[in-house]
Design a protein around this motif. Sequence first.
Motif, PDB file in Angstrom:
ATOM      1  N   PHE A 143     -12.324   0.483   3.016  1.00 20.37           N
ATOM      2  CA  PHE A 143     -13.653   0.301   2.431  1.00 20.37           C
ATOM      3  C   PHE A 143     -14.481  -0.727   3.191  1.00 20.37           C
ATOM      4  N   VAL A 144     -13.816  -1.630   3.894  1.00 21.01           N
ATOM      5  CA  VAL A 144     -14.483  -2.563   4.795  1.00 21.01           C
ATOM      6  C   VAL A 144     -14.160  -2.184   6.235  1.00 21.01           C
ATOM      7  N   HIS A 145     -12.859  -2.066   6.546  1.00 18.78           N
ATOM      8  CA  HIS A 145     -12.452  -1.582   7.856  1.00 18.78           C
ATOM      9  C   HIS A 145     -12.537  -0.061   7.902  1.00 18.78           C
ATOM     10  N   SER A 146     -12.653   0.478   9.113  1.00 18.93           N
ATOM     11  CA  SER A 146     -12.798   1.927   9.257  1.00 18.93           C
ATOM     12  C   SER A 146     -12.296   2.358  10.627  1.00 18.93           C
ATOM     13  N   GLY A 147     -11.927   3.644  10.727  1.00 21.23           N
ATOM     14  CA  GLY A 147     -11.596   4.220  12.019  1.00 21.23           C
ATOM     15  C   GLY A 147     -10.199   3.959  12.507  1.00 21.23           C
ATOM     16  N   HIS A 148      -9.332   3.381  11.669  1.00 20.62           N
ATOM     17  CA  HIS A 148      -7.967   3.082  12.101  1.00 20.62           C
ATOM     18  C   HIS A 148      -6.999   3.582  11.042  1.00 20.62           C
ATOM     19  N   GLU A 149      -5.792   3.927  11.464  1.00 24.88           N
ATOM     20  CA  GLU A 149      -4.807   4.459  10.533  1.00 24.88           C
ATOM     21  C   GLU A 149      -4.380   3.444   9.476  1.00 24.88           C
ATOM     22  N   ARG A 150      -4.690   2.161   9.679  1.00 26.11           N
ATOM     23  CA  ARG A 150      -4.331   1.128   8.706  1.00 26.11           C
ATOM     24  C   ARG A 150      -5.564   0.386   8.188  1.00 26.11           C
ATOM     25  N   SER A 151      -6.673   1.058   8.098  1.00 26.61           N
ATOM     26  CA  SER A 151      -7.910   0.401   7.667  1.00 26.61           C
ATOM     27  C   SER A 151      -7.772  -0.240   6.291  1.00 26.61           C
ATOM     28  N   PHE A 152      -7.183   0.474   5.334  1.00 25.54           N
ATOM     29  CA  PHE A 152      -7.037  -0.071   3.984  1.00 25.54           C
ATOM     30  C   PHE A 152      -6.052  -1.232   3.970  1.00 25.54           C
ATOM     31  N   VAL A 153      -5.028  -1.164   4.811  1.00 29.62           N
ATOM     32  CA  VAL A 153      -4.073  -2.268   4.936  1.00 29.62           C
ATOM     33  C   VAL A 153      -4.788  -3.530   5.401  1.00 29.62           C
ATOM     34  N   LEU A 154      -5.669  -3.397   6.388  1.00 24.37           N
ATOM     35  CA  LEU A 154      -6.427  -4.543   6.885  1.00 24.37           C
ATOM     36  C   LEU A 154      -7.348  -5.088   5.801  1.00 24.37           C
ATOM     37  N   ASP A 155      -7.952  -4.187   5.024  1.00 20.89           N
ATOM     38  CA  ASP A 155      -8.789  -4.618   3.898  1.00 20.89           C
ATOM     39  C   ASP A 155      -7.997  -5.518   2.956  1.00 20.89           C
ATOM     40  N   VAL A 156      -6.820  -5.056   2.554  1.00 23.03           N
ATOM     41  CA  VAL A 156      -6.020  -5.761   1.556  1.00 23.03           C
ATOM     42  C   VAL A 156      -5.512  -7.091   2.098  1.00 23.03           C
ATOM     43  N   ALA A 157      -5.015  -7.093   3.321  1.00 20.00           N
ATOM     44  CA  ALA A 157      -4.472  -8.324   3.908  1.00 20.00           C
ATOM     45  C   ALA A 157      -5.528  -9.416   3.989  1.00 20.00           C
ATOM     46  N   ASP A 158      -6.779  -9.035   4.207  1.00 17.54           N
ATOM     47  CA  ASP A 158      -7.846 -10.024   4.352  1.00 17.54           C
ATOM     48  C   ASP A 158      -8.181 -10.750   3.051  1.00 17.54           C
ATOM     49  N   PHE A 159      -7.770 -10.199   1.897  1.00 16.73           N
ATOM     50  CA  PHE A 159      -8.046 -10.888   0.635  1.00 16.73           C
ATOM     51  C   PHE A 159      -7.428 -12.286   0.621  1.00 16.73           C
ATOM     52  N   TYR A 160      -6.271 -12.396   1.264  1.00 20.98           N
ATOM     53  CA  TYR A 160      -5.451 -13.597   1.117  1.00 20.98           C
ATOM     54  C   TYR A 160      -5.361 -14.414   2.408  1.00 20.98           C
ATOM     55  N   LYS A 161      -6.235 -14.112   3.330  1.00 20.24           N
ATOM     56  CA  LYS A 161      -6.163 -14.759   4.640  1.00 20.24           C
ATOM     57  C   LYS A 161      -6.433 -16.254   4.559  1.00 20.24           C
ATOM     58  N   THR A 162      -7.496 -16.651   3.860  1.00 17.96           N
ATOM     59  CA  THR A 162      -7.909 -18.053   3.893  1.00 17.96           C
ATOM     60  C   THR A 162      -7.129 -18.945   2.934  1.00 17.96           C
TER      61      THR A 162
ATOM     62  N   VAL B 260       0.839  -1.204   0.000  1.00 18.36           N
ATOM     63  CA  VAL B 260       0.000   0.000   0.000  1.00 18.36           C
ATOM     64  C   VAL B 260       0.874   1.254   0.000  1.00 18.36           C
ATOM     65  N   ALA B 261       1.907   1.256   0.854  1.00 18.12           N
ATOM     66  CA  ALA B 261       2.798   2.419   0.923  1.00 18.12           C
ATOM     67  C   ALA B 261       3.596   2.577  -0.367  1.00 18.12           C
ATOM     68  N   ALA B 262       4.084   1.463  -0.920  1.00 16.46           N
ATOM     69  CA  ALA B 262       4.885   1.532  -2.146  1.00 16.46           C
ATOM     70  C   ALA B 262       4.077   2.060  -3.316  1.00 16.46           C
ATOM     71  N   LEU B 263       2.773   1.761  -3.345  1.00 14.08           N
ATOM     72  CA  LEU B 263       1.915   2.233  -4.424  1.00 14.08           C
ATOM     73  C   LEU B 263       1.450   3.674  -4.210  1.00 14.08           C
ATOM     74  N   GLY B 264       1.727   4.224  -3.030  1.00 14.01           N
ATOM     75  CA  GLY B 264       1.323   5.592  -2.748  1.00 14.01           C
ATOM     76  C   GLY B 264      -0.111   5.743  -2.282  1.00 14.01           C
ATOM     77  N   CYS B 265      -0.764   4.646  -1.892  1.00 22.65           N
ATOM     78  CA  CYS B 265      -2.143   4.722  -1.391  1.00 22.65           C
ATOM     79  C   CYS B 265      -2.161   5.194   0.057  1.00 22.65           C
ATOM     80  N   SER B 266      -3.345   5.544   0.532  1.00 20.70           N
ATOM     81  CA  SER B 266      -3.508   5.954   1.919  1.00 20.70           C
ATOM     82  C   SER B 266      -3.854   4.741   2.770  1.00 20.70           C
ATOM     83  N   PRO B 267      -3.046   4.396   3.766  1.00 29.93           N
ATOM     84  CA  PRO B 267      -3.351   3.242   4.611  1.00 29.93           C
ATOM     85  C   PRO B 267      -4.649   3.405   5.392  1.00 29.93           C
ATOM     86  N   GLY B 268      -5.086   4.649   5.635  1.00 31.41           N
ATOM     87  CA  GLY B 268      -6.226   4.884   6.512  1.00 31.41           C
ATOM     88  C   GLY B 268      -7.586   4.890   5.844  1.00 31.41           C
ATOM     89  N   LEU B 269      -7.643   4.984   4.516  1.00 27.32           N
ATOM     90  CA  LEU B 269      -8.941   5.073   3.833  1.00 27.32           C
ATOM     91  C   LEU B 269      -9.429   3.685   3.442  1.00 27.32           C
TER      92      LEU B 269
END
Length: 318
Positions: A212-231, A201-210
Amino acid sequence: MNTVARRGASSPRELARIGDRISFVYLERCTVHRDANAITAEDTDGVTHIPSATIGTLLLGPGTRITHQAMALLGECGAGVAWVGEHAVRYYAGGRALTRSSGLVEAQATAWASRRTRLDVARAMYRLRFPDEDPTWRTRQELLSMEGRRLKECYKREAARTGVPWRRREYHRDDFSAGDPPNQAVTAAAQCMYGIAHAVVAALGCSPGLGFVHSGHERSFVLDVADFYKTDIAIPAAFDAAAEGEADVAARTRRLLRDRIHQTGLLNRCVRDIKNLLGYDGTRDTDTTDPMRDRVTLQSDGDRHVEAGRNYGGEIIW
């Protein structure tokens, strides 16, 4: 007087693509310095050289010290850096973007700013997780229920596959050792995935905090992305590590996860998924006159962009 600051910064096109990098390197109880374009890790066993431009994210565990020159080099290479706690269960810092374009973060902010498009992206994220189901008309509550069932089924399936006893998911934020070995492994795998996702996320220049599923945390978008590959990556690796024994389960999980990330080409997949979700094709970033030059524009009316670095006083821009 010669200083490191006088070195020219590398162009993004001179650096290794994020998809071609080592997913993460974990270090502990050592001193991290630099030697030319490599970082060095010095401990009681000697000095290890690591090419800086090949690192996706550097995880600095307990007992590590890092010099200013090493951080400057990692920042120039767009590597993510995380100071992590025991067993890598805490994340403290992010890295500089590998790209110098704001195109992706603008696409992300545009999609996030509207409740309708935010929900559209959230549905698209669930479509990645549930390729056999159509979440187009699902409410957010229905999406959350789908995710909860998916995780429970995954834990049950992996326990049966590996023979690892599993009762329920337990996460002890302040006491990693309070969980049983499979829960420790799942926690270690999740934290590694968060670090990797944050690096991308940082390398692509995206905002870690914005998010779409997670909210209210400085790494909400990071949590969104990591969950794609959890299972399909993180949880299977955790159960395989737990099946090998209770000792050093966190370290074993990290090694298994690292190998599977390389085998599956996860970093390339992650970059591709983020761009597709945000509807980003990179056309605005293209500079056909000089592809090695940073492109900075000024915004004009009608969403037109004009070149920066010149005075438009009294000039009509069409």
